[in-house]
Design an enzyme around this catalytic site. Structure first.
Site, mmCIF file in Angstrom:
data_model
loop_
_atom_site.group_PDB
_atom_site.id
_atom_site.type_symbol
_atom_site.label_atom_id
_atom_site.label_comp_id
_atom_site.label_asym_id
_atom_site.label_seq_id
_atom_site.Cartn_x
_atom_site.Cartn_y
_atom_site.Cartn_z
ATOM 1 N N GLY A 4 5.829 -22.767 -17.757
ATOM 2 C CA GLY A 4 6.942 -21.966 -17.280
ATOM 3 C C GLY A 4 6.469 -20.773 -16.473
ATOM 4 N N THR B 69 -4.018 -33.233 -9.263
ATOM 5 C CA THR B 69 -3.661 -34.483 -9.928
ATOM 6 C C THR B 69 -2.698 -34.212 -11.083
ATOM 7 O OG1 THR B 69 -5.818 -35.428 -9.381
ATOM 8 C CG2 THR B 69 -4.573 -36.478 -11.160
ATOM 9 N N CYS C 268 3.885 -14.021 -26.326
ATOM 10 C CA CYS C 268 3.084 -13.742 -25.135
ATOM 11 C C CYS C 268 2.639 -12.285 -25.080
ATOM 12 C CB CYS C 268 3.882 -14.082 -23.880
ATOM 13 S SG CYS C 268 4.352 -15.825 -23.823
#
Length: 394
Positions: free
Chosen positions: A72, A244, A332
């Protein structure tokens, strides 16, 4: 009461859904590079596109409006980086409108990006919130000047659970000629989200908040809006995000979204019932408690409370000894001794903000978990307050 383990920190991350685990184990055999033309690559590509279809359908988007990213935080940074585009050299630029409007209670990945933009001479306006964590839409209307290119407002706050009126905020933003982004990481999979109804230009989501794997997220980009890749390189994700693809993570996210589509409505009702029982029990057993977040417009499983005279980290550690996991705010921001910027923004005094605890319920929680919490929490708060010189008993 017999010792048990209770996980009440689902806003930080969620345990893998059993069906997601199964999909990940099966996906380990799909090792081909999705860009390769042989059968191994085509198999990986097919599974990625199936997941893209699932994610898009879940939020009312077309598959080609979904791109997979690493988190996110990456999605949010990607969107806000549009403001750095030079109108003279980039076809994705916002026609010289390089200012940002956001809120004082955003996730750190938005706030720190906003501060970085400010250091680069971009104008950044932070909207204040009321006691319950909601913005004033009239403040937004005044803030979106002809210099503002982007408005970024999170749909549901990760600490107090307050849900914003994103539909009206988007309307105001578009009327002023700016683009609208919402960080919906805490909302998608917990409440209904439809990008067509909301009319947002960008929307961020993350797999590990909805019982999927970590390290994979998705960004909705409305067809036709300006877009500039944050990561340059190869052609992956239709040239919008080089590198990738994380095939395994994408497979897991696709399955997580599929399960949310099946289980979300019933779970929302169940979590509201559990949250009410927990809140009522706390109010009955513990004096001097301040609940944060909006009483109506709030996530079904998020309960944020400040226990006056008790320090949040102490509460967390005592609960952990009892086998109960909670948070003192955003995961966080853990490691910081500063009080939560979200709690302070709602007008709670610093000393009370230090006593805040976030309890976030999820699909595996039961009424027995709530009762176990109500058995252990009152004596823990009483013990901490007894040792505190800042608390006066009434």
């Amino acid at each position: 009461m017999e010792h048990r383990t209770v996980y009440f920190d689902n806003n930080a991350t969620t345990p893998l859904h059993p069906e997601v685990k199964k999909a990940l184990v099966e996906g380990l055999e799909i090792f081909g590079n999705p860009s390769s033309m042989h059968s191994f690559g085509r198999e990986a590509r097919e599974r990625i596109e199936e997941a893209r279809e699932s994610v898009g359908s879940f939020i009312g988007a077309k598959p080609d409006e979904i791109l997979f990213v690493g988190s996110g935080s990456e999605a949010n940074n990607t969107v806000l980086s549009l403001l750095n585009c030079d109108s003279g050299t980039c076809s994705c630029s916002l026609s010289g409108r390089h200012d940002l409007v956001t809120t004082a209670i955003e996730h750190p990945c938005v706030l720190n990006t906003a501060r970085s933009l400010g250091r680069r001479k971009h104008g950044v306006h932070y909207l204040n919130v009321d006691r319950h964590g909601r913005i004033d839409l009239d403040d937004l209307r005044r803030a979106v000047t002809d210099k503002v290119g982007m408005v970024s407002i999170m749909m549901a706050n990760n600490e107090i659970g307050t849900i914003q009126d994103i539909r009206e905020a988007t309307r105001i933003t578009h009327e002023a000629g700016a683009l609208f982004h919402t960080d919906a990481v805490q909302a998608v999979g917990k409440i209904p989200v439809d990008v067509r109804d909301l009319d947002v230009d960008f929307l961020t989501m993350s797999a590990h908040k909805i019982y999927g794997p970590k390290g994979i997220g998705a960004l909705y980009v409305k067809k036709g809006v300006p877009y500039c890749p944050l990561i340059l390189g190869g052609h992956q994700e239709n040239g919008r995000r080089a590198g990738t693809e994380n095939s395994l993570g994408i497979i897991g996210m696709g399955k997580a979204v599929e399960m949310r589509a099946i289980e979300m409505d019933a779970e929302e009702r169940r979590l509201l019932h559990l949250k009410k029982a927990l809140r009522d029990g706390i109010e009955k057993a513990i004096p001097d408690v301040l609940f944060m977040g909006h009483p109506e417009h709030s996530l079904p499983g998020t309960l944020s409370a400040s226990f006056i005279g008790a320090e949040g980290e102490s509460i967390l550690l005592y609960l952990d000894l009892a086998g109960i996991a909670v948070s003192t705010g955003s995961a966080c921001a853990s490691g910081s001794l500063d009080p939560s910027h979200v709690i302070l923004a709602t007008g709670v005094p610093v000393e009370n903000a230090h006593g805040s605890v976030r309890i976030s319920l999820g699909r595996e929680n039961t009424m027995e978990d709530v009762q176990y919490m109500l058995y252990h929490l009152p004596p823990i708060i009483d013990r901490i307050r007894t040792m505190s010189t800042a608390y006066r008993r009434r």
